[in-house]
Enzyme design. Structure first.
Site, short mmCIF file in Angstrom:
data_model
loop_
_atom_site.label_atom_id
_atom_site.label_comp_id
_atom_site.label_asym_id
_atom_site.label_seq_id
_atom_site.Cartn_x
_atom_site.Cartn_y
_atom_site.Cartn_z
N HIS A 1 -9.48 0.88 5.02
CA HIS A 1 -8.19 1.12 5.69
C HIS A 1 -8.42 2.07 6.86
O HIS A 1 -9.25 2.97 6.77
CB HIS A 1 -7.18 1.71 4.70
CG HIS A 1 -5.79 1.72 5.23
ND1 HIS A 1 -5.36 2.65 6.15
CD2 HIS A 1 -4.74 0.90 5.01
CE1 HIS A 1 -4.10 2.39 6.46
NE2 HIS A 1 -3.70 1.33 5.78
N GLY B 1 2.53 1.91 10.80
CA GLY B 1 3.51 2.99 10.70
C GLY B 1 4.22 3.33 12.00
O GLY B 1 4.87 4.37 12.10
N GLY C 1 2.77 -1.28 4.26
CA GLY C 1 2.76 0.13 3.93
C GLY C 1 4.15 0.65 3.63
O GLY C 1 4.70 0.42 2.54
N GLY C 2 4.77 1.32 4.60
CA GLY C 2 6.05 2.00 4.40
C GLY C 2 7.12 1.15 3.73
O GLY C 2 7.82 1.62 2.82
N GLU D 1 -5.34 -5.36 10.46
CA GLU D 1 -4.32 -4.34 10.67
C GLU D 1 -4.59 -3.60 11.99
O GLU D 1 -5.43 -2.69 12.03
CB GLU D 1 -4.35 -3.31 9.53
CG GLU D 1 -4.06 -3.88 8.17
CD GLU D 1 -3.47 -2.84 7.24
OE1 GLU D 1 -2.36 -3.06 6.77
OE2 GLU D 1 -4.12 -1.79 7.02
N SER E 1 3.42 -2.45 10.24
CA SER E 1 4.86 -2.46 10.51
C SER E 1 5.55 -3.77 10.11
O SER E 1 6.47 -4.23 10.81
CB SER E 1 5.14 -2.12 11.97
OG SER E 1 4.77 -0.78 12.24
N ASN F 1 0.87 -1.18 0.00
CA ASN F 1 0.00 0.00 0.00
C ASN F 1 0.91 1.23 0.00
O ASN F 1 1.50 1.56 1.02
CB ASN F 1 -0.88 -0.03 1.26
CG ASN F 1 -1.68 1.26 1.43
OD1 ASN F 1 -1.76 2.07 0.51
ND2 ASN F 1 -2.24 1.44 2.61
N TRP F 2 1.02 1.85 -1.16
CA TRP F 2 1.96 2.97 -1.28
C TRP F 2 1.42 4.24 -0.63
O TRP F 2 2.15 5.22 -0.50
CB TRP F 2 2.26 3.25 -2.75
CG TRP F 2 3.07 2.19 -3.43
CD1 TRP F 2 3.45 0.98 -2.93
CD2 TRP F 2 3.60 2.26 -4.77
NE1 TRP F 2 4.18 0.29 -3.87
CE2 TRP F 2 4.30 1.05 -5.00
CE3 TRP F 2 3.56 3.22 -5.78
CZ2 TRP F 2 4.94 0.78 -6.20
CZ3 TRP F 2 4.20 2.95 -6.98
CH2 TRP F 2 4.89 1.74 -7.19
N LYS F 3 0.16 4.25 -0.30
CA LYS F 3 -0.48 5.44 0.29
C LYS F 3 -0.24 6.65 -0.63
O LYS F 3 -0.21 6.49 -1.84
CB LYS F 3 0.03 5.68 1.71
CG LYS F 3 -0.03 4.41 2.57
CD LYS F 3 0.17 4.66 4.01
CE LYS F 3 0.27 3.33 4.75
NZ LYS F 3 0.08 3.45 6.17
N GLU G 1 -6.81 4.49 7.85
CA GLU G 1 -6.60 5.91 7.52
C GLU G 1 -7.83 6.50 6.83
O GLU G 1 -8.00 7.72 6.80
CB GLU G 1 -5.33 6.05 6.65
CG GLU G 1 -4.08 5.87 7.51
CD GLU G 1 -2.84 5.40 6.76
OE1 GLU G 1 -2.81 5.49 5.53
OE2 GLU G 1 -1.91 4.91 7.44
C1 PEP Z 1 -0.81 -0.01 6.02
O1 PEP Z 1 -0.97 1.19 6.03
O2 PEP Z 1 -1.64 -0.77 5.46
C2 PEP Z 1 0.37 -0.53 6.70
C3 PEP Z 1 0.40 -1.80 6.98
O3 PEP Z 1 1.36 0.37 6.97
P1 PEP Z 1 2.82 0.06 7.59
O4 PEP Z 1 3.31 -1.21 6.97
O5 PEP Z 1 3.65 1.25 7.21
O6 PEP Z 1 2.63 -0.08 9.06
#
Ligand code: PEP
Length: 256
Positions: A98, A174, A226-227, A168, A205, A11-13, A100
């Site tokens: 999600h 994050g 994500g990141g 999640e 994470s 997920n590049w956001k 967010e």
């Molecule tokens: C996400 O936003 O779906 C996610 C898992 O982010 P991160 O891996 O950065 O915690």
């Protein structure tokens, strides 16, 4: 058709311009060519780069997804993107619910369900996110919260062929913090009883350093990342760790 496991989706956001997005995808495609292995590697980039990435992914080597879609098919909804538009842009899947979006944009379970239904109607695979807040986690209310979110947002007609669930924990996204293996096992075993054969991803994470141990947990079929998905090397290392851990290849516990 159900996707081969492990299923690892980035997920590049709100990250990615054309040049760096193309470079990242080309780096991943080169690795897939050299060492395909079994599984599904996917990315959900910003909508603005779907059109430039789609030609690279037309072979189907990687899954392309959107990050959100409207619950409405079309009309006067400035700024929104319909599921049919994502499908038309070459997407196979779309993230819905999600945290967010749930927290940052006030999306309710009912709206998330409507988005998932719109995705299914357009022929997209919803990646339905659920997860508890830090307070709910501390209060030991995780399973109850997840049950409520699933009940409220899982669309009718969901099957292993058309929908993925991603657990999640909001407090893990994050932050560099993750639940322990025992906690993930307890949660995924519980979720498995509710979702049967649907693929169950863990997200929050995930990095190359913890991906193997997380995806070695029973009933974890892959990861939503994500990141760490913004770095092709790191993302590839997560995917191969999932393959090495045999994620999704074990018999599922308590599946109905
Ligand atoms: C996400 O936003 O779906 C996610 C898992 O982010 P991160 O891996 O950065 O915690």
């Amino acid at each position: 058709m159900a996707l081969p496991k492990p299923i690892v989706i980035g997920n590049w956001k709100m990250n990615g311009l054309r040049a760096d997005s193309i470079a990242r995808v080309e780096a991943l495609l080169a690795r897939l060519r050299d060492a395909p292995g079994r599984g599904t590697l996917g990315i959900c980039p910003p909508a603005t780069v779907l059109a430039v990435l789609e030609p690279l992914l037309r072979t189907g080597a990687m899954l392309l997804g959107g990050q959100d879609c409207s619950s409405k098919p079309s009309g006067a909804y400035t700024g929104d993107i319909s599921a049919a538009m994502l499908k038309d842009a070459g997407c196979h899947a779309v993230i819905v619910g999600h945290s967010e979006r749930r927290l940052g944009h006030g999306e309710s379970d009912a709206l998330v369900r409507a988005k998932a239904e719109a995705a299914l109607a357009a022929g997209l695979m919803p990646i339905l996110c659920i997860g508890e807040s830090e307070d709910q986690w501390q209060a030991g209310r995780t399973l109850e919260v997840l049950d409520r979110q699933l009940e409220g947002s899982l669309p009718a007609g969901a099957s292993a062929d058309n929908l993925i669930v991603a657990y999640e924990p909001v407090w893990a996204i994050g932050t560099g913090r993750t639940p322990g293996q025992d906690d993930i096992l307890r949660t995924h075993t519980h979720l498995r009883r509710h979702v049967g054969e649907l693929a169950l991803l863990y997200g929050g994470s995930v990095k190359s350093t913890n991906a193997g141990e997380i995806m070695a947990v029973a009933d974890v079929d892959g990861a939503l990342v994500g990141g760490a998905s913004l770095d092709a090397e790191e993302f590839w290392a997560i995917y191969t760790a999932g393959q090495a851990a045999g994620a999704g290849s074990r018999a599922v516990s308590g599946a109905t």
